[in-house]
Design a protein around this motif. Sequence first.
Motif, PDB file in Angstrom:
ATOM      1  N   HIS A   1     -13.891  12.162  -1.207  1.00 49.99           N
ATOM      2  CA  HIS A   1     -14.084  12.063  -2.648  1.00 49.99           C
ATOM      3  C   HIS A   1     -14.517  10.663  -3.090  1.00 49.99           C
ATOM      4  N   THR A   2     -13.865   9.643  -2.522  1.00 49.27           N
ATOM      5  CA  THR A   2     -14.104   8.263  -2.981  1.00 49.27           C
ATOM      6  C   THR A   2     -14.201   7.331  -1.770  1.00 49.27           C
ATOM      7  N   PRO A   3     -15.271   7.405  -1.010  1.00 51.57           N
ATOM      8  CA  PRO A   3     -15.375   6.625   0.235  1.00 51.57           C
ATOM      9  C   PRO A   3     -15.267   5.113   0.027  1.00 51.57           C
ATOM     10  N   PHE A   4     -15.824   4.598  -1.073  1.00 47.54           N
ATOM     11  CA  PHE A   4     -15.745   3.151  -1.298  1.00 47.54           C
ATOM     12  C   PHE A   4     -14.302   2.715  -1.568  1.00 47.54           C
ATOM     13  N   LEU A   5     -13.626   3.403  -2.497  1.00 46.05           N
ATOM     14  CA  LEU A   5     -12.249   3.053  -2.810  1.00 46.05           C
ATOM     15  C   LEU A   5     -11.335   3.285  -1.612  1.00 46.05           C
ATOM     16  N   HIS A   6     -11.638   4.320  -0.824  1.00 44.35           N
ATOM     17  CA  HIS A   6     -10.857   4.588   0.380  1.00 44.35           C
ATOM     18  C   HIS A   6     -10.964   3.421   1.357  1.00 44.35           C
ATOM     19  N   GLU A   7     -12.174   2.909   1.552  1.00 43.00           N
ATOM     20  CA  GLU A   7     -12.365   1.770   2.453  1.00 43.00           C
ATOM     21  C   GLU A   7     -11.712   0.512   1.879  1.00 43.00           C
ATOM     22  N   LEU A   8     -11.834   0.324   0.572  1.00 39.35           N
ATOM     23  CA  LEU A   8     -11.263  -0.869  -0.070  1.00 39.35           C
ATOM     24  C   LEU A   8      -9.743  -0.877   0.072  1.00 39.35           C
ATOM     25  N   LYS A   9      -9.118   0.249  -0.086  1.00 34.00           N
ATOM     26  CA  LYS A   9      -7.648   0.290   0.014  1.00 34.00           C
ATOM     27  C   LYS A   9      -7.192   0.073   1.453  1.00 34.00           C
ATOM     28  N   GLU A  10      -8.046   0.425   2.431  1.00 33.91           N
ATOM     29  CA  GLU A  10      -7.698   0.210   3.830  1.00 33.91           C
ATOM     30  C   GLU A  10      -7.692  -1.269   4.200  1.00 33.91           C
ATOM     31  N   GLN A  11      -8.427  -2.083   3.432  1.00 35.59           N
ATOM     32  CA  GLN A  11      -8.587  -3.494   3.771  1.00 35.59           C
ATOM     33  C   GLN A  11      -7.700  -4.420   2.944  1.00 35.59           C
ATOM     34  N   ASN A  12      -6.934  -3.868   2.016  1.00 38.65           N
ATOM     35  CA  ASN A  12      -6.195  -4.721   1.079  1.00 38.65           C
ATOM     36  C   ASN A  12      -4.787  -4.179   0.833  1.00 38.65           C
ATOM     37  N   LEU A  13      -4.099  -4.803  -0.104  1.00 38.95           N
ATOM     38  CA  LEU A  13      -2.787  -4.300  -0.497  1.00 38.95           C
ATOM     39  C   LEU A  13      -2.991  -3.008  -1.292  1.00 38.95           C
ATOM     40  N   TYR A  14      -2.372  -1.956  -0.828  1.00 34.39           N
ATOM     41  CA  TYR A  14      -2.570  -0.627  -1.426  1.00 34.39           C
ATOM     42  C   TYR A  14      -1.219  -0.073  -1.855  1.00 34.39           C
ATOM     43  N   ILE A  15      -1.102   0.203  -3.149  1.00 35.84           N
ATOM     44  CA  ILE A  15       0.091   0.873  -3.665  1.00 35.84           C
ATOM     45  C   ILE A  15      -0.265   2.342  -3.792  1.00 35.84           C
ATOM     46  N   LYS A  16       0.283   3.144  -2.895  1.00 39.85           N
ATOM     47  CA  LYS A  16      -0.141   4.536  -2.780  1.00 39.85           C
ATOM     48  C   LYS A  16       0.243   5.357  -4.007  1.00 39.85           C
ATOM     49  N   LYS A  17       1.468   5.164  -4.491  1.00 39.16           N
ATOM     50  CA  LYS A  17       1.943   5.913  -5.650  1.00 39.16           C
ATOM     51  C   LYS A  17       2.545   4.952  -6.666  1.00 39.16           C
ATOM     52  N   LEU A  18       1.880   4.858  -7.806  1.00 41.40           N
ATOM     53  CA  LEU A  18       2.313   3.983  -8.893  1.00 41.40           C
ATOM     54  C   LEU A  18       2.940   4.886  -9.962  1.00 41.40           C
ATOM     55  N   GLN A  78       4.919  14.216  -8.916  1.00 41.09           N
ATOM     56  CA  GLN A  78       4.031  13.237  -8.295  1.00 41.09           C
ATOM     57  C   GLN A  78       2.588  13.388  -8.795  1.00 41.09           C
ATOM     58  N   ASP A  79       2.272  14.505  -9.438  1.00 41.47           N
ATOM     59  CA  ASP A  79       0.947  14.637 -10.044  1.00 41.47           C
ATOM     60  C   ASP A  79       0.739  13.630 -11.169  1.00 41.47           C
ATOM     61  N   LEU A  80       1.814  13.049 -11.667  1.00 42.30           N
ATOM     62  CA  LEU A  80       1.733  12.080 -12.751  1.00 42.30           C
ATOM     63  C   LEU A  80       1.662  10.641 -12.245  1.00 42.30           C
ATOM     64  N   PHE A  81       1.624  10.459 -10.909  1.00 41.14           N
ATOM     65  CA  PHE A  81       1.591   9.116 -10.328  1.00 41.14           C
ATOM     66  C   PHE A  81       0.162   8.583 -10.276  1.00 41.14           C
ATOM     67  N   GLY A  82       0.026   7.290 -10.476  1.00 44.52           N
ATOM     68  CA  GLY A  82      -1.244   6.610 -10.309  1.00 44.52           C
ATOM     69  C   GLY A  82      -1.296   5.890  -8.963  1.00 44.52           C
ATOM     70  N   TRP A 100      -3.189   9.275  -7.907  1.00 46.72           N
ATOM     71  CA  TRP A 100      -3.059   8.699  -6.570  1.00 46.72           C
ATOM     72  C   TRP A 100      -3.821   9.488  -5.505  1.00 46.72           C
ATOM     73  N   ASP A 101      -3.871  10.817  -5.638  1.00 43.97           N
ATOM     74  CA  ASP A 101      -4.518  11.620  -4.593  1.00 43.97           C
ATOM     75  C   ASP A 101      -6.006  11.819  -4.823  1.00 43.97           C
ATOM     76  N   TYR A 102      -6.567  11.150  -5.829  1.00 46.13           N
ATOM     77  CA  TYR A 102      -8.026  11.185  -6.001  1.00 46.13           C
ATOM     78  C   TYR A 102      -8.728  10.360  -4.919  1.00 46.13           C
ATOM     79  N   ILE A 103      -8.002   9.431  -4.310  1.00 45.88           N
ATOM     80  CA  ILE A 103      -8.601   8.600  -3.264  1.00 45.88           C
ATOM     81  C   ILE A 103      -8.607   9.363  -1.934  1.00 45.88           C
ATOM     82  N   SER A 104      -9.782   9.515  -1.371  1.00 47.14           N
ATOM     83  CA  SER A 104      -9.926  10.097  -0.030  1.00 47.14           C
ATOM     84  C   SER A 104     -11.281   9.673   0.511  1.00 47.14           C
ATOM     85  N   ASN A 105     -11.462   9.830   1.800  1.00 43.21           N
ATOM     86  CA  ASN A 105     -12.725   9.434   2.417  1.00 43.21           C
ATOM     87  C   ASN A 105     -13.880  10.303   1.936  1.00 43.21           C
TER      88      ASN A 105
END
Length: 401
Positions: free
Chosen positions: A21-38, A373-377, A14-19
């Motif tokens: 590290h992953t700018p595209f995925l970060h922007e995509l999650k800002e525009q859609n339904l985002y489950i922060k911790k799976l 929480q390190d085991l969360f997706g 879950w914490d691999y997403i950031s502006n």
Amino acid sequence: MKRKVIVLLDAFRWDYISNSHTPFLHELKEQNLYIKKLVASPGFCERSEIFTGLNPKKSGNFLAYGLKNFDQPNNRIFFYKTLFLIEVYIKKWFNFNLTYKGKRINSQKIIRFFFNLLFSKTLPGSQLIPFDFFPFFELTEDKFSMTTLSEYPLNTFFDFLHSNKIKFSTKAFTNLNSSSDLDDSARIKLLETIVSDKSITYSFLYISEIDFLGHKLGPKELLKSNLLFEFDKKIKKLYEKLKDIDDNLNFILIGDHGMEDVTKHIDVESKIISYIKRYNLKRGVDVIWFIDSNYFRIWFFINKKFHLSCFQNEVSFEEYGSYLNLDKLAEFNSDSIKYGDLLWCANDKTLIYPNFFNSTELKGMHGYYSDSQDLFGMAIIENDKKDLIKKLPLNEIKNYF
């Protein structure tokens, strides 16, 4: 119905997403339904959770392999024992490592490769299970096809698709019983062809890169590197290419679980072997065991009550983990002994090595019996509504397909 591409990003924490590290995925999650911790259940059967909507205690799918439902091994035991002795001899006298495409391959992997070529029908998905134990075990969530109508013992999302005559393709997906040897790039290329067929409503893609890197480097080093940034560019390229084919596609990106850095290693098999020698037990007759990366299980076929007590007292690794309470184990076993007479769980950040899956020591691992929480997706569900769900059990993700 909108066409959908469901992409399983194996071990994308879950914490691999950031502006950064992953700018595209970060922007995509800002525009859609985002489950922060799976939140995946402990064990190694995430696909079962995703497609049945059930946790391991309800599905019976906890670890990738379980004991077969029979009292005695099959009549090919001599064949398997012969393979076992050949492998033991080669490992003892011809132990070496090779490097291929950046991966270190040891002699046991090479032996397995050739044995699987020679006996492909006899040794499907053998991993590194000792050959003399192989007749005792079978796949759990991958024993039957999830994607074939009514073949799987549990109701799956694919049954829903079949029943409603919704066309789908899992050719670019994965399972442990598959004969396909496609890598990520080949699966992505195949997906492009699949999506070009406008009659297919649901397309499924599996990407293993982050799982591989997490095991090889550990999450801490992965976050320090630029590899997440490069991976993000690949996902962006895939997204744009598929949108060019069909702009109405909706993406569902699922990081099914996270991963922890390994800080401790423990060799349990040497302790097991010492115990069976001490009590003059015969492997494959009186006792068998299975060693996962962070669990080990043992079955006794003689003097069970005595050995259940004695083994726990004499083979104890309190610094590294603990035995699962027998009542809790019974919940996973479901009126059987599929997952062992005894089951030991490693503490967070501990790797059992050697084990029946890994030919080298890993720096990252997942599947622990833990709520870290390190085991969360995480998940990003592309739709017309921006929303945030802070935490969701993995077995509920099917509701968003």
